[in-house]
Design an enzyme around this catalytic site. Sequence first.
Site, short mmCIF file in Angstrom:
data_model
loop_
_atom_site.label_atom_id
_atom_site.label_comp_id
_atom_site.label_asym_id
_atom_site.label_seq_id
_atom_site.Cartn_x
_atom_site.Cartn_y
_atom_site.Cartn_z
CG ASP A 1 -51.94 32.41 75.73
OD1 ASP A 1 -51.62 33.21 76.62
OD2 ASP A 1 -51.23 31.43 75.41
N GLY B 1 -42.06 35.12 72.17
CA GLY B 1 -43.20 34.55 71.43
C GLY B 1 -43.89 33.42 72.16
CG ASP C 1 -39.52 28.80 73.35
OD1 ASP C 1 -38.32 29.01 73.12
OD2 ASP C 1 -39.94 27.85 74.03
N1 APR Z 1 -50.24 31.45 71.71
C1 APR Z 1 -50.37 31.11 70.40
N2 APR Z 1 -49.61 31.62 69.42
C2 APR Z 1 -48.68 32.53 69.79
C3 APR Z 1 -48.47 32.93 71.13
C4 APR Z 1 -49.31 32.36 72.11
N3 APR Z 1 -49.20 32.66 73.41
N4 APR Z 1 -47.45 33.86 71.15
C5 APR Z 1 -47.05 34.01 69.87
N5 APR Z 1 -47.79 33.23 69.05
C6 APR Z 1 -47.71 33.08 67.60
C7 APR Z 1 -47.08 34.20 66.82
O1 APR Z 1 -48.00 35.26 66.60
C8 APR Z 1 -46.75 33.46 65.52
O2 APR Z 1 -47.91 33.39 64.71
O3 APR Z 1 -46.89 31.96 67.34
C9 APR Z 1 -46.41 32.03 66.00
C10 APR Z 1 -44.92 31.71 66.00
O4 APR Z 1 -44.19 32.87 66.38
P1 APR Z 1 -42.92 32.78 67.37
O5 APR Z 1 -43.38 32.49 68.73
O6 APR Z 1 -42.12 34.01 67.14
O7 APR Z 1 -42.11 31.49 66.86
P2 APR Z 1 -41.18 31.29 65.59
O8 APR Z 1 -41.51 32.22 64.49
O9 APR Z 1 -41.25 29.81 65.33
O10 APR Z 1 -39.75 31.68 66.12
C11 APR Z 1 -39.16 30.84 67.09
O11 APR Z 1 -38.77 32.65 68.60
O12 APR Z 1 -39.53 32.76 70.75
C12 APR Z 1 -38.44 32.44 69.97
O13 APR Z 1 -37.28 30.75 71.24
C13 APR Z 1 -38.07 30.99 70.08
O14 APR Z 1 -36.01 31.28 68.92
C14 APR Z 1 -37.32 30.79 68.80
C15 APR Z 1 -38.10 31.65 67.82
#
Ligand code: APR
Length: 207
Positions: A19, A45, A47
């Site tokens: 994480d 995710g 974010d």
């Molecule tokens: N730590 C590390 N990696 C993470 C975590 C975490 N806590 N949570 C999720 N991930 C990984 C996911 O498994 C993926 O491999 O981060 C990567 C990016 O996934 P997303 O978070 O969905 O981001 P993205 O694909 O860039 O989409 C961005 O999603 O959350 C919303 O506000 C954000 O609209 C934006 C979109």
Amino acid sequence: MASVEPNLPVDRVTVWRGDITDPPAELAVDAIVDAANESLHGGSGVDGAIHRAAGPRLLEHNRTLGGCPTGSAKLAPSFDLADRGIAHIVLTVGPVWHAGEHGEAQSLGNTHEDVLLANCYVQSLRLAEEAGARCVAFPAISTGVYGFPKDRAAKIALGHVLGHLGQHSLPERVVFCCFSEDDADLYRTLIDTRGKWLTSRRRVPPL
Ligand code: APR
């Protein structure tokens, strides 16, 4: 086939499964990258996880930034994450993958999404360097909700991160923080086989 550039500093890159809001102390991560959306007002995710861990002051701060265009990056303090040794949050907005199978057939760097994703890494590294960050952790930007093909995204990430590290002393190290073991294995395999796909900087998406 041109050999991979000898001086790509893979020793300054770490692949870690976990994480991004809770890196182990031994990695000494002092900046983390948030895969945000253009509003910077939070989401799901990574974010969502970063906003939860940093606390409500992150959203208050982001509301003063006026958003962030896709492919760009902005800087924020770490707020409640400072307790974990993290000093900076780099906010960046990856592209949504629209190119589909046609795009995947294109050589690396030749879709609009490739260039935007490359810019996320380059701009994030530029801000981290300016902030004096020594170890920056990246999530796999755009590979979750935004649907970017994981292998393609990892090659873009590795190509531009290694390119930056080969020309800059800061950050000293970059951690690719993978949320799944499969993602971590993908990065490890691509690092081990970089001579096959990273045949020259020309393969790395032009900016
Ligand atoms: N730590 C590390 N990696 C993470 C975590 C975490 N806590 N949570 C999720 N991930 C990984 C996911 O498994 C993926 O491999 O981060 C990567 C990016 O996934 P997303 O978070 O969905 O981001 P993205 O694909 O860039 O989409 C961005 O999603 O959350 C919303 O506000 C954000 O609209 C934006 C979109």
